[in-house]
Design an enzyme around this catalytic site. Structure first.
Site, PDB file in Angstrom:
ATOM      1  N   ASP A  16       1.694  -6.491  -4.563  1.00  0.00           N
ATOM      2  CA  ASP A  16       0.838  -6.523  -3.380  1.00  0.00           C
ATOM      3  C   ASP A  16       1.338  -7.724  -2.578  1.00  0.00           C
ATOM      4  O   ASP A  16       1.511  -8.821  -3.130  1.00  0.00           O
ATOM      5  CB  ASP A  16      -0.614  -6.736  -3.820  1.00  0.00           C
ATOM      6  N   SER A  17       1.553  -7.544  -1.298  1.00  0.00           N
ATOM      7  CA  SER A  17       2.224  -8.616  -0.545  1.00  0.00           C
ATOM      8  C   SER A  17       1.373  -9.861  -0.380  1.00  0.00           C
ATOM      9  O   SER A  17       1.872 -10.894   0.059  1.00  0.00           O
ATOM     10  CB  SER A  17       2.698  -8.105   0.815  1.00  0.00           C
ATOM     11  N   SER A  18       0.097  -9.799  -0.743  1.00  0.00           N
ATOM     12  CA  SER A  18      -0.683 -11.039  -0.675  1.00  0.00           C
ATOM     13  C   SER A  18      -0.172 -12.040  -1.723  1.00  0.00           C
ATOM     14  O   SER A  18      -0.498 -13.222  -1.653  1.00  0.00           O
ATOM     15  CB  SER A  18      -2.178 -10.761  -0.846  1.00  0.00           C
TER      16      SER A  18
ATOM     17  N   THR B 294       0.815  -1.223   0.000  1.00  0.00           N
ATOM     18  CA  THR B 294       0.000   0.000   0.000  1.00  0.00           C
ATOM     19  C   THR B 294       0.840   1.260   0.000  1.00  0.00           C
ATOM     20  O   THR B 294       0.482   2.250  -0.639  1.00  0.00           O
ATOM     21  CB  THR B 294      -0.907   0.003   1.257  1.00  0.00           C
TER      22      THR B 294
ATOM     23  N   THR C  18      -1.492 -22.699  19.204  1.00  0.00           N
ATOM     24  CA  THR C  18      -2.825 -22.354  19.693  1.00  0.00           C
ATOM     25  C   THR C  18      -3.514 -21.321  18.803  1.00  0.00           C
ATOM     26  O   THR C  18      -2.858 -20.468  18.204  1.00  0.00           O
ATOM     27  CB  THR C  18      -2.776 -21.832  21.147  1.00  0.00           C
TER      28      THR C  18
ATOM     29  N   THR D 225       1.570  -4.799   4.146  1.00  0.00           N
ATOM     30  CA  THR D 225       1.352  -5.240   5.527  1.00  0.00           C
ATOM     31  C   THR D 225       0.755  -6.649   5.609  1.00  0.00           C
ATOM     32  O   THR D 225       0.934  -7.338   6.610  1.00  0.00           O
ATOM     33  CB  THR D 225       0.414  -4.270   6.273  1.00  0.00           C
TER      34      THR D 225
HETATM   35  N1  ASP Z   1      -2.612  -5.500   0.250  1.00  0.00           N
HETATM   36  C1  ASP Z   1      -1.546  -4.658   0.716  1.00  0.00           C
HETATM   37  C2  ASP Z   1      -0.278  -5.486   0.726  1.00  0.00           C
HETATM   38  O1  ASP Z   1      -0.077  -6.254   1.619  1.00  0.00           O
HETATM   39  C3  ASP Z   1      -1.861  -4.148   2.076  1.00  0.00           C
HETATM   40  C4  ASP Z   1      -0.814  -3.224   2.671  1.00  0.00           C
HETATM   41  O2  ASP Z   1       0.252  -3.015   2.178  1.00  0.00           O
HETATM   42  O3  ASP Z   1      -1.126  -2.652   3.725  1.00  0.00           O
HETATM   43  O4  ASP Z   1       0.518  -5.367  -0.158  1.00  0.00           O
END
Ligand code: ASP
Length: 356
Positions: free
Chosen positions: A60-62, A16, A280, A92
């Site tokens: 995008d880190s996903s 982001t 857990t 993130t």
């Molecule tokens: N979808 C974004 C990512 O992880 C979210 C972020 O950066 O906050 O690349």
């Protein structure tokens, strides 16, 4: 103390922080580093040198994968001697996975690697990007009075807190305060000054070179328990082709339903050489299988406890250990000892006041 000869390498992977809005769909999309830099003139105002390199294309880190971790590791290894510290700009969503993976992939890290990002793009007026980025760079450059880096760890800096990377989880998709380290104290807190919790920070052997480990094995699966889980589901997961380890997400302090079919399936998987690690579903606390009869059944079936490790750290640690082809018995031993500060046994917990 930041010395004016410091050299910091900024690695931009995406996320982001550098995104812009698509004018048609209004969805945020990755954008190039020039855009980010244009909105960050402060980069030239540090009284030390900050160079940058970019992942092409930024993502995008996903979409992050172990291949990306290997690319990041190569960037760090190739530049290790020239720089005092590294800042990785990362989305993130999976930042905690990447931080965990890098922490295992670098043995005896002697320099800071600080991951950061933002919840709002750097081009937005209310962005959290600048504060995160500026402070992350300062932390990466900070040294003590004998010239050693203060935080020679893979860590995450976000919204005033510096957290150990392999202890961190993303907890909030909306707030600026997106990360928590529930089971380990923060490493530093930034206010008017950056206050380090020196006793919580790992100390490597500064006389020894780090070692970079590239091998990872992704034949791991996660089995999250829920009331009503059926034999067919458990069988399908444990029987997935090629699986070498299962992360079993259990209830409370490591408990699972006391059902004969369930324990039988677990026992058979262990007998086949599959490593099963119990973590857990609770955010805070530790797996202690001997505490309840239900957990004890798992212990007897050959499941090993992950103590207070995060799911992210457990996954990364298994990928690293299996990737390096240790014997199953050796992996089981190593999963239960801290390699890079990723777990604490219940009897060793202290400093609780710094947990949040
Ligand atoms: N979808 C974004 C990512 O992880 C979210 C972020 O950066 O906050 O690349």
């Amino acid at each position: 103390m930041i010395d004016s000869n410091a050299n910091i390498l900024l690695i931009y992977t995406g996320g982001t922080i550098g995104m812009i809005e698509n004018p048609v769909t209004f969805a945020l999309e990755s954008f190039d580093f020039v855009h980010l830099k244009n909105h960050f003139p402060e980069i030239d105002k540090f009284n030390f040198n900050v160079d940058s390199i970019v992942f092409e294309p930024p993502i995008d880190s996903s979409g992050i994968s172990p291949d990306h971790w290997q690319r990041l590791l190569k960037m760090i290894e190739d530049n290790y001697d020239q720089y005092d510290g590294f800042v990785i700009l990362h989305g993130t969503d999976t930042m905690a996975f990447t931080a965990s993976a890098l922490s295992f992939m670098i043995e005896n890290l002697t320099k800071p690697i600080v991951l950061t990002g933002a919840q709002l793009p750097i081009g937005k007026l209310r962005t959290d990007a600048k504060e995160n980025l500026i402070t992350a760079i300062e932390i990466a450059a900070d040294k003590d009075n004998i010239g050693q880096p203060i935080v020679p760890e893979v860590c995450i800096f976000f919204q005033n807190y510096l957290l150990r990377g392999n202890r961190t989880v993303k907890v909030n998709a909306d707030n600026f305060s997106a990360f928590k380290s529930f089971n380990y104290p923060y490493l530093a807190k930034s206010g008017i000054q950056i206050r380090y919790e020196r006793s919580a920070i790992l100390q490597p052997n500064f006389d020894k070179k780090p070692r970079f480990h590239y091998l990872v094995d992704t034949n791991i699966i996660i089995l999250k328990l829920f009331p009503g889980i059926t034999p067919a589901v458990v069988e399908a997961i444990l029987g997935a082709p090629g699986i070498k380890a299962v992360i079993l997400e259990t209830f409370g302090s490591g408990n699972a339903p006391k059902l004969e079919w369930f324990i039988d399936l677990i026992r058979n998987a262990v007998k086949k050489g599959i490593i099963i690690v119990n973590v857990t579903q609770c955010a805070v606390g530790c797996v202690e299988m001997q505490r309840y009869e239900t957990g004890n059944e798992l212990l007897k079936a050959g499941v090993i406890g992950g103590f207070d490790m995060t799911l992210e750290a457990t996954l990364a640690k298994l990928m690293y250990l299996i990737g390096h082809k240790y014997e199953v018995s050796e992996i089981k031993v190593r999963m239960r000892v801290p390699l890079v500060g990723e777990l604490t046994r219940p009897e060793d917990r202290e400093n609780e006041k710094l947990y949040f």
